[in-house]
Motif scaffolding. Sequence first.
Motif, PDB file in Angstrom:
ATOM      1  N   LYS A  11      -1.520   6.121 -11.629  1.00 11.67           N
ATOM      2  CA  LYS A  11      -2.121   4.768 -11.426  1.00 11.67           C
ATOM      3  C   LYS A  11      -2.263   4.550 -10.012  1.00 11.67           C
ATOM      4  O   LYS A  11      -2.523   3.406  -9.240  1.00 11.67           O
ATOM      5  CB  LYS A  11      -1.218   3.501 -11.742  1.00 11.67           C
ATOM      6  N   GLU A  14      -4.408   1.663  -8.097  1.00 16.42           N
ATOM      7  CA  GLU A  14      -4.603   0.537  -8.810  1.00 16.42           C
ATOM      8  C   GLU A  14      -3.640  -0.625  -8.776  1.00 16.42           C
ATOM      9  O   GLU A  14      -2.639  -0.447  -8.386  1.00 16.42           O
ATOM     10  CB  GLU A  14      -4.477   1.130 -10.601  1.00 16.42           C
ATOM     11  N   THR A  15      -4.073  -1.643  -9.176  1.00 15.23           N
ATOM     12  CA  THR A  15      -2.961  -2.836  -9.525  1.00 15.23           C
ATOM     13  C   THR A  15      -2.411  -2.854 -10.614  1.00 15.23           C
ATOM     14  O   THR A  15      -3.039  -2.699 -11.697  1.00 15.23           O
ATOM     15  CB  THR A  15      -3.851  -4.285  -9.200  1.00 15.23           C
ATOM     16  N   VAL A  16      -1.057  -3.171 -10.764  1.00 19.09           N
ATOM     17  CA  VAL A  16      -0.264  -3.079 -11.835  1.00 19.09           C
ATOM     18  C   VAL A  16       0.638  -4.172 -11.909  1.00 19.09           C
ATOM     19  O   VAL A  16       0.811  -4.948 -10.958  1.00 19.09           O
ATOM     20  CB  VAL A  16       0.339  -1.724 -12.049  1.00 19.09           C
ATOM     21  N   GLU A  17       0.897  -4.503 -13.098  1.00 23.33           N
ATOM     22  CA  GLU A  17       2.012  -5.485 -13.496  1.00 23.33           C
ATOM     23  C   GLU A  17       3.285  -4.690 -13.859  1.00 23.33           C
ATOM     24  O   GLU A  17       3.373  -4.079 -15.056  1.00 23.33           O
ATOM     25  CB  GLU A  17       1.421  -6.552 -14.465  1.00 23.33           C
ATOM     26  N   THR A  70       3.535  -8.036  -9.311  1.00 18.38           N
ATOM     27  CA  THR A  70       1.975  -7.428  -9.124  1.00 18.38           C
ATOM     28  C   THR A  70       1.920  -6.812  -7.931  1.00 18.38           C
ATOM     29  O   THR A  70       2.440  -7.243  -6.870  1.00 18.38           O
ATOM     30  CB  THR A  70       1.170  -8.634  -9.586  1.00 18.38           C
ATOM     31  N   GLY A  71       1.252  -5.731  -7.928  1.00 20.01           N
ATOM     32  CA  GLY A  71       1.302  -4.729  -6.862  1.00 20.01           C
ATOM     33  C   GLY A  71       0.244  -3.707  -6.881  1.00 20.01           C
ATOM     34  O   GLY A  71      -0.298  -3.350  -7.980  1.00 20.01           O
ATOM     35  N   SER A  72       0.060  -3.120  -5.826  1.00 17.41           N
ATOM     36  CA  SER A  72      -0.983  -1.694  -5.928  1.00 17.41           C
ATOM     37  C   SER A  72      -0.042  -0.534  -5.554  1.00 17.41           C
ATOM     38  O   SER A  72       0.841  -0.499  -4.565  1.00 17.41           O
ATOM     39  CB  SER A  72      -2.074  -1.859  -4.963  1.00 17.41           C
ATOM     40  N   VAL A  92       4.949   0.768  -4.884  1.00 21.33           N
ATOM     41  CA  VAL A  92       4.016  -0.235  -5.133  1.00 21.33           C
ATOM     42  C   VAL A  92       4.402  -1.347  -4.022  1.00 21.33           C
ATOM     43  O   VAL A  92       5.442  -1.679  -3.731  1.00 21.33           O
ATOM     44  CB  VAL A  92       4.620  -1.023  -6.606  1.00 21.33           C
ATOM     45  N   THR A  93       3.156  -1.800  -3.416  1.00 13.26           N
ATOM     46  CA  THR A  93       3.141  -2.737  -2.616  1.00 13.26           C
ATOM     47  C   THR A  93       2.968  -4.067  -3.122  1.00 13.26           C
ATOM     48  O   THR A  93       1.869  -4.207  -3.898  1.00 13.26           O
ATOM     49  CB  THR A  93       2.047  -2.443  -1.352  1.00 13.26           C
ATOM     50  N   THR A  95       2.066  -7.829  -4.391  1.00 16.60           N
ATOM     51  CA  THR A  95       1.281  -8.946  -3.932  1.00 16.60           C
ATOM     52  C   THR A  95       1.847 -10.328  -4.636  1.00 16.60           C
ATOM     53  O   THR A  95       1.606 -11.362  -3.872  1.00 16.60           O
ATOM     54  CB  THR A  95      -0.126  -8.573  -4.190  1.00 16.60           C
TER      55      THR A  95
END
Length: 472
Positions: A11, A14-17, A70-72, A92-93, A95
């Motif tokens: 991923k 991409e933004t992921v949850e 949630t993060g990228s 994952v950064t 947000t």
Amino acid sequence: MRTLTKDIGTKEGETVELFGWVDTRRDHGKLIFIDLRDMTGIVQVVFTPGDKELHAEAERLRPEWVVKITGSVARRPKGMENEKVANGLHEVTATVLQVITEAKTPPFDLGGDGREINEEVRMKYRYLDLRRPRMRNNLRMRANVNAFIREFLGSRGFTEIETPYISKSTPEGARDYLVPSRVYPGKFYALPQSPQQYKQLLMVAGLERYFQIVRCFRDEDTRGDRQPEFTQLDIEMSFTNQDEVMGLVEELMTQLVKKLYPEKHLSQTPFPRMSYKEAMERYNSDKPDIRKDKNDPNELAFLFVVDFPAFEWKETEKRWDAVHHPFTQPRVKDVEDFKAQFKNNPGAILADQYDLVLNGYEIAGGSIRIHNPALLQEVFEAMGNKHEEVLAKFGHMLEAFEYGVPPHGGIAPGLDRLMSILQNEPNIREVIAFPKTGDGRDLMMDAPSEVSEAQLKELHLKTEKNNGTKGI
Ligand code: ASP
């Protein structure tokens, strides 16, 4: 949509949850790192100081809190990668952070393998103990073994059939757990010590090939590493013989190890066979450990022990009892031959009985069964039962055998012990999700426990009052 941590590598950008538990939190000055854990693994999440509110919320995080993040997904900066761990190249950064539930500090460390922690505390908080990767892996592998067994036997024409748990006593040599009947005052069900009679009756029913991954219940005093309830792979076949049953189990074990435990090796194939007599003479044990190197955790030394005596003298009860169980076929020509041999020397009669031994543990026992009702009746009587008692206890078996019974036999590997050996675990409690202590207590549920007067009354039971000493 939720992303599982195992998929993070696919991923990038991409933004992921993410949903899961805070495994660890590390503050590196301005940066806060957490390892987020879900059922598939761990991913590193980083909180940067840019968003003050988010950063402050992340500072509150503690191990075992349940969060949504949630993060990228990004590659870790050069020098920060870790090739050795899953997701070690990514992070994952964050947000958005949502704390779903907070958690008290667990009573023990969940990070390590847990072997150094007092087992009673681990069992009281089993739902926490099972969070450690070792325990989760044990349960997963157990599920994989079950799935393999179902596939293996299913593809060979075996039908998986459930048999009752509240039933009648079946003799496997232990004490029964009893369940009082509310509807029939003074009458009791017994929890089966094994589905032995049902599986034989399924052979009468013409199913021919049966198996079940089934719980068995035996009320025995603490003896080593036993559980009041344990799991067997119960197997029965019609028109079979000792070699065929042993061959089936040998193939099952060999293929299971090859597929699910490729790092392990079998010391000898085909599995060697040894008579009970030889085992006792050479090893003074009916379950000899024939590993070449007992320090090698990956060596699996399977061995069939055969030619067991049919009967042994029970000094306490002053009677002959079946070594395996009374349904086992003694090596006799017919009823007359049995009577003569039993009169002459009961201890010398051999049986069509076989055990599978692994690294010094009996992991399966089975036999070819008596299918002549007259012989079965005779064997029961030889073991000290009166004619009428046999009819009362086993009349249904004798009657069933009057309606066209095929010759049959089977075996039942104990899955808890097998799993503990395959997983290199020292005791079977480590491969059971919710085991009992050696003295039969469930520390998490606090069982056994007292019940209300009303419940007892409904069951037509009276107990002697507990006077403060052990037991009632
Ligand atoms: N019922 C037996 C046992 O529990 C196994 C068998 O004879 O198939 O040991």
